[in-house]
Design a protein around this motif. Structure first.
Motif, mmCIF file in Angstrom:
data_model
loop_
_atom_site.group_PDB
_atom_site.id
_atom_site.type_symbol
_atom_site.label_atom_id
_atom_site.label_comp_id
_atom_site.label_asym_id
_atom_site.label_seq_id
_atom_site.Cartn_x
_atom_site.Cartn_y
_atom_site.Cartn_z
ATOM 1 N N GLY A 154 6.484 12.341 12.903
ATOM 2 C CA GLY A 154 7.377 12.164 11.770
ATOM 3 C C GLY A 154 7.736 10.725 11.462
ATOM 4 N N LYS A 155 7.112 9.761 12.126
ATOM 5 C CA LYS A 155 7.412 8.345 11.911
ATOM 6 C C LYS A 155 6.168 7.594 11.441
ATOM 7 C CE LYS A 155 11.245 8.151 15.172
ATOM 8 N NZ LYS A 155 11.879 7.391 16.267
ATOM 9 N N GLY A 156 6.379 6.385 10.941
ATOM 10 C CA GLY A 156 5.256 5.579 10.507
ATOM 11 C C GLY A 156 4.509 4.970 11.675
ATOM 12 N N PRO A 157 3.229 4.656 11.493
ATOM 13 C CA PRO A 157 2.465 4.004 12.555
ATOM 14 C C PRO A 157 3.074 2.666 12.943
ATOM 15 C CG PRO A 157 1.004 4.869 10.862
ATOM 16 C CD PRO A 157 2.389 4.963 10.328
ATOM 17 N N GLU A 158 3.137 2.425 14.247
ATOM 18 C CA GLU A 158 3.659 1.167 14.792
ATOM 19 C C GLU A 158 2.479 0.313 15.226
ATOM 20 O OE1 GLU A 158 6.099 1.750 18.218
ATOM 21 O OE2 GLU A 158 5.984 -0.338 18.841
ATOM 22 N N PHE A 159 2.405 -0.906 14.716
ATOM 23 C CA PHE A 159 1.289 -1.788 15.036
ATOM 24 C C PHE A 159 1.277 -2.164 16.514
ATOM 25 C CE2 PHE A 159 -1.798 -4.993 14.864
ATOM 26 C CZ PHE A 159 -1.296 -6.149 15.432
ATOM 27 N N PHE A 194 -7.944 -2.252 14.352
ATOM 28 C CA PHE A 194 -6.491 -2.162 14.550
ATOM 29 C C PHE A 194 -6.153 -0.932 15.372
ATOM 30 C CE2 PHE A 194 -5.981 -5.362 11.314
ATOM 31 C CZ PHE A 194 -7.037 -5.138 10.466
ATOM 32 N N TYR A 210 0.825 -1.200 0.000
ATOM 33 C CA TYR A 210 0.000 0.000 0.000
ATOM 34 C C TYR A 210 0.863 1.256 0.000
ATOM 35 C CZ TYR A 210 -3.015 -3.568 2.194
ATOM 36 O OH TYR A 210 -3.698 -4.722 2.489
ATOM 37 N N LEU A 268 3.802 7.057 3.267
ATOM 38 C CA LEU A 268 3.958 5.810 4.002
ATOM 39 C C LEU A 268 3.679 4.618 3.102
ATOM 40 C CD1 LEU A 268 1.949 6.919 7.142
ATOM 41 C CD2 LEU A 268 4.402 6.463 7.119
ATOM 42 N N GLN A 311 -1.975 -4.470 8.644
ATOM 43 C CA GLN A 311 -1.029 -3.791 7.773
ATOM 44 C C GLN A 311 0.135 -3.282 8.622
ATOM 45 O OE1 GLN A 311 -2.765 -0.855 5.134
ATOM 46 N NE2 GLN A 311 -4.608 -2.087 4.839
ATOM 47 N N TYR A 312 1.342 -3.520 8.137
ATOM 48 C CA TYR A 312 2.555 -3.075 8.813
ATOM 49 C C TYR A 312 3.160 -1.929 8.014
ATOM 50 C CZ TYR A 312 1.981 -7.395 11.392
ATOM 51 O OH TYR A 312 1.465 -8.394 12.173
ATOM 52 N N PHE A 313 3.429 -0.842 8.701
ATOM 53 C CA PHE A 313 3.882 0.376 8.043
ATOM 54 C C PHE A 313 5.397 0.531 8.098
ATOM 55 C CE2 PHE A 313 0.088 2.840 7.022
ATOM 56 C CZ PHE A 313 -0.883 2.135 7.708
ATOM 57 N N GLY A 314 5.939 1.177 7.073
ATOM 58 C CA GLY A 314 7.324 1.598 7.078
ATOM 59 C C GLY A 314 7.474 2.923 7.789
ATOM 60 N N PRO A 315 8.712 3.423 7.881
ATOM 61 C CA PRO A 315 8.980 4.667 8.610
ATOM 62 C C PRO A 315 8.550 5.915 7.853
ATOM 63 C CG PRO A 315 11.000 3.826 7.688
ATOM 64 C CD PRO A 315 9.954 2.769 7.431
ATOM 65 N N TYR A 340 -2.820 1.456 16.382
ATOM 66 C CA TYR A 340 -1.446 1.797 16.060
ATOM 67 C C TYR A 340 -0.998 2.930 16.968
ATOM 68 C CZ TYR A 340 -1.977 -0.678 11.573
ATOM 69 O OH TYR A 340 -2.182 -1.628 10.592
ATOM 70 N N TYR A 345 0.317 5.259 1.259
ATOM 71 C CA TYR A 345 -0.517 6.231 1.958
ATOM 72 C C TYR A 345 0.165 7.597 1.927
ATOM 73 C CZ TYR A 345 -3.226 2.502 4.316
ATOM 74 O OH TYR A 345 -4.039 1.441 4.603
ATOM 75 N N LEU A 348 -8.237 0.409 4.913
ATOM 76 C CA LEU A 348 -8.407 0.741 6.316
ATOM 77 C C LEU A 348 -9.099 2.097 6.435
ATOM 78 C CD1 LEU A 348 -5.053 -0.214 8.090
ATOM 79 C CD2 LEU A 348 -7.202 -1.477 8.016
#
Lengths: 113, 111
Positions: free
Chosen positions: B41-46, B34, A33, A90, A102-106, B36, A35, B99
């Protein structure tokens, strides 16, 4: 390991430039994905790839062009962007496309001048 | 129309002061909910995935619960490092893999 990597971390580009964002995962996930996230807002879905085929395009302008070369890689090609396209981009992945986690990158912080 | 609403919008706690964040949802055929955590400034952490009403999951100081209309994220004895934005999202049924996110709750924990 639930790692999604993205490069570059930061990108500054002019409105006439062409650049690409890259995303990689080695979890064997078959859905990936893109985003877009503006400050203090939740992520907004742009594109979904399922089994390397584009399955969802959320009416994104053509100046954003996604590409999925293989099951581990996802690119986002950028051309003729506008200042309002500045945002955190993202990438995420999930095992399949049926509502799994869903697992996100930085993310890549993009600034368009 | 599918919708996710999080409350409060912002929450300030003293270290050790337990509290709960709320996520209420309206969706056709919930496929999963879900939680998170996102730092600036960072991506969402599950954090958690919940699939059915009555389900509960825990991780360190966090516990997530789910009913047919809402989910709660309980934070027990929070520490300053728990300060972040907490995002709730739902996936609807029918093989639809988009989502739907809530606007998030910005949590600040002060020593």
């Amino acid at each position: 390991d639930t790692e999604v990597t993205q490069t570059p971390k930061h990108l500054v580009m002019g409105m006439t430039n062409k650049k690409s964002l890259k995303c990689e995962q080695h979890m064997g996930h078959r859905a990936m994905y893109w985003y877009k996230q503006k400050a203090k807002k939740p992520p907004e879905l742009m594109f979904v790839y399922s089994y390397e085929k584009l399955s969802i395009n959320e009416s994104v302008p053509s100046r954003f062009s996604p590409e999925c070369p293989n099951s581990s890689l996802l690119n986002l090609h950028l051309h003729a962007l506008q200042p309002e396209d500045s945002a955190l981009y993202l990438c995420a992945s999930s095992p399949r496309d049926g509502g799994e986690t869903q697992y996100f990158g930085p993310g890549t912080r993009l600034l368009v001048l | 129309e599918d919708q996710v609403t999080q409350s409060p919008e912002a929450l300030r706690l003293q270290e050790g002061e337990s509290s709960s964040l709320n996520c209420s949802y309206t969706v056709s055929g919930l496929r999963g909910l879900f939680w998170y955590r996102q730092d600036p400034g960072k991506g969402p952490e599950f954090l958690f995935t919940l699939y059915s009403a009555g389900e509960e999951k825990e991780k360190e100081r966090l516990k997530a619960t789910l009913t047919k209309k809402e989910s709660f994220l309980h934070i027990t004895a929070p520490k300053p490092e728990d300060s972040a934005t907490y995002l709730c999202a739902v996936a609807r049924g029918g093989g639809y893999n988009k989502l739907i996110f809530g606007a998030g709750t910005r949590l600040a924990v002060h020593p």
